[in-house]
Design an enzyme around this catalytic site. Sequence first.
Site, PDB file in Angstrom:
ATOM      1  CG  HIS A 416      -1.697   1.232   1.449  1.00 55.28           C
ATOM      2  ND1 HIS A 416      -3.050   1.325   1.197  1.00 55.28           N
ATOM      3  CD2 HIS A 416      -1.316   2.463   1.894  1.00 55.28           C
ATOM      4  CE1 HIS A 416      -3.463   2.543   1.468  1.00 55.28           C
ATOM      5  NE2 HIS A 416      -2.437   3.268   1.902  1.00 55.28           N
ATOM      6  CD  GLU A 417       2.026   3.622   3.693  1.00 54.70           C
ATOM      7  OE1 GLU A 417       2.421   4.719   3.277  1.00 54.70           O
ATOM      8  OE2 GLU A 417       0.907   3.468   4.214  1.00 54.70           O
ATOM      9  CG  HIS A 420       0.553   6.222  -0.770  1.00 49.40           C
ATOM     10  ND1 HIS A 420      -0.700   6.623  -1.168  1.00 49.40           N
ATOM     11  CD2 HIS A 420       0.389   5.645   0.449  1.00 49.40           C
ATOM     12  CE1 HIS A 420      -1.575   6.293  -0.238  1.00 49.40           C
ATOM     13  NE2 HIS A 420      -0.955   5.696   0.752  1.00 49.40           N
TER      14      HIS A 420
END
Length: 539
Positions: A416-417, A420
């Site tokens: 997820h990170e 970004h």
Amino acid sequence: MLFIYLTFLYFSIYLFGTATAADAHRQGQHRRLSRNHILRTREEIVRSSNHPPAVYRTFGKGTTSPLKKRGTLEQAATAFIESELGLSSDGYRVRASASTTTGGNVWVQRVVNGVPVINAVANVGLNTDKDIIAFGANFDPSAYSTSPPDSPPTQPAISDTAAINAAAAKMAGTYSGLPVKLEYYVQEDGSLTLAYVVVVISTILDEEGEDMHVYETFVDALDPTGRVLGANDFSSGAVYRAVPPRLRDISQQGTTLIVDPVDTYSSPNGWHSANDTSGNNAIVYLNQDITRTAKPSADGLVFDYPYNLTSRPSDGLNPEAAKTAAFYLSNLIHDINYRYGFTEATFNFQQDNFGKGGIGGDRIRVSVQDASAKNNARFTTFPEESGGSGALMQLFVWTRSMPSRDSAVANDIVAHEQTHGTTSRMTGGGTVRCLQTTEANGSFAISHSISLTPDRFGWSDAYANWMEQSDGNVKDYVFGAWVNNSPGGLRSYPYSTDPGVNPLKYSSLNYRTAPHDLGEVWANMLHNVYAERMSFSSS
Ligand SMILES: *[C@@H]1O[C@H](CO)[C@@H](O)[C@H](O)[C@H]1NC(C)=O
Ligand SMILES: *[C@@H]1O[C@H](CO)[C@@H](O)[C@H](O)[C@H]1NC(C)=O
Ligand SMILES: *[C@@H]1O[C@H](CO)[C@@H](O)[C@H](O)[C@H]1NC(C)=O
């Protein structure tokens, strides 16, 4: 891409018996000699493996493929291979293909009688017009291209158990448990013989430390004595104990050994620039101290640290295990995204861009067990031009359970990170200005985290979700359940194609206006699009 998951722990082989103290010195020499002797024998077997000479040609701006105008990327590439090598369609099979913003690549495997030929692969590079710009192959068409001189046998004369025993004995190791395959091995004279492919793990543990190798061993399937024809040493690369990428977090199956996962197409110089968790794509360290990378646990690039889930993240070897897992996953995502077009030219994160466009000096810095916050994770992206800043991933410890939980061993959080960073760089041409809600102190850096600024998390949840889906049967996806110690995870609903499980759709935006809610709607739409696409391609 080579992935080998060794769910079986390797055995340590104690090669030397007991010895008296009086013999200590002499024995020391004896140990070194024996160890070196074994290593030498195995290296000779590895070296003796036949690697057919490679051909590589480039075609400037491109040569027209026979099927360029009407075909797909794969059709254009395979039409070229057939005409170039005089093969018919049963002489090879497509292993993989990837389209990129500059065209695409197609990889094929040579097959004879439907059996793959070891080390006989070819790849074709195409531009956006589907013209061929590069071609590489390491199978020698003169030896066995159109019709093999003697059609080699397809049935083995010995059992797979006999082959396993022969490989383990010759390579001084134990069978890995990975499936044994039958393939054709190319002999010195270019002829083919049927061989069992057996993966053997061998560890020598003595006073000089631990030396671990993973050998893909080729055993003559027609020879009653189980002759070893050759071997590849998979561990010349690196070994990581990490959470396999299809799993959401460490609670599902613990960690496994992953051998040599680097994709040399995406990372031509490998993942490491030193003997620790630092390299061209990422540097992973403990709590903001860039010098506290993880060091190998054995000779070579072996990072085999067990994770103890019943003790705290900061206890024992857990920090080393966490850094290893984060390093592995961050690099893997780099390599996967590269195949899909997040390259130097499209503003990816790399220290050295190898002259392939973009600006280097911007690998991802990953701070594991970062103590500046808790119950979250954060990714700060700087624009490509910022040089030296790149990106910072901060993985915090979650304190919603006893003991607390480390987001570095939660693949959903790390994926997820990192997404970004991908989405920030890929929209708007590397400026990081497009998906931006806040300009942090004029640097145009954006910080995104799990729960503090969740408005842009739609893409990030979707990537973590896709990574875990393994077939056309797309399953419901719950994000962040383990770190948060809650079965429902960190979102309002599981992502699902079933409106009874997740009612969110585009029209939900009529009544859901908080940024947090928008991301969930977007991620659920992406989940449904993905499921539709997967069921389409597998039916
Ligand atoms: C790691 O150490 C070995 C042995 O000292 C050395 O040969 C090798 O170049 C080092 N690898 C890297 C990536 O620095
Ligand atoms: C794991 O941690 C627990 C708690 O600290 C400890 O009792 C146990 O011995 C550890 N297990 C191993 C295999 O080290
Ligand atoms: C931005 O700058 C201010 C003032 O220098 C500082 O207090 C703050 O911590 C900075 N914020 C970030 C996100 O760096």
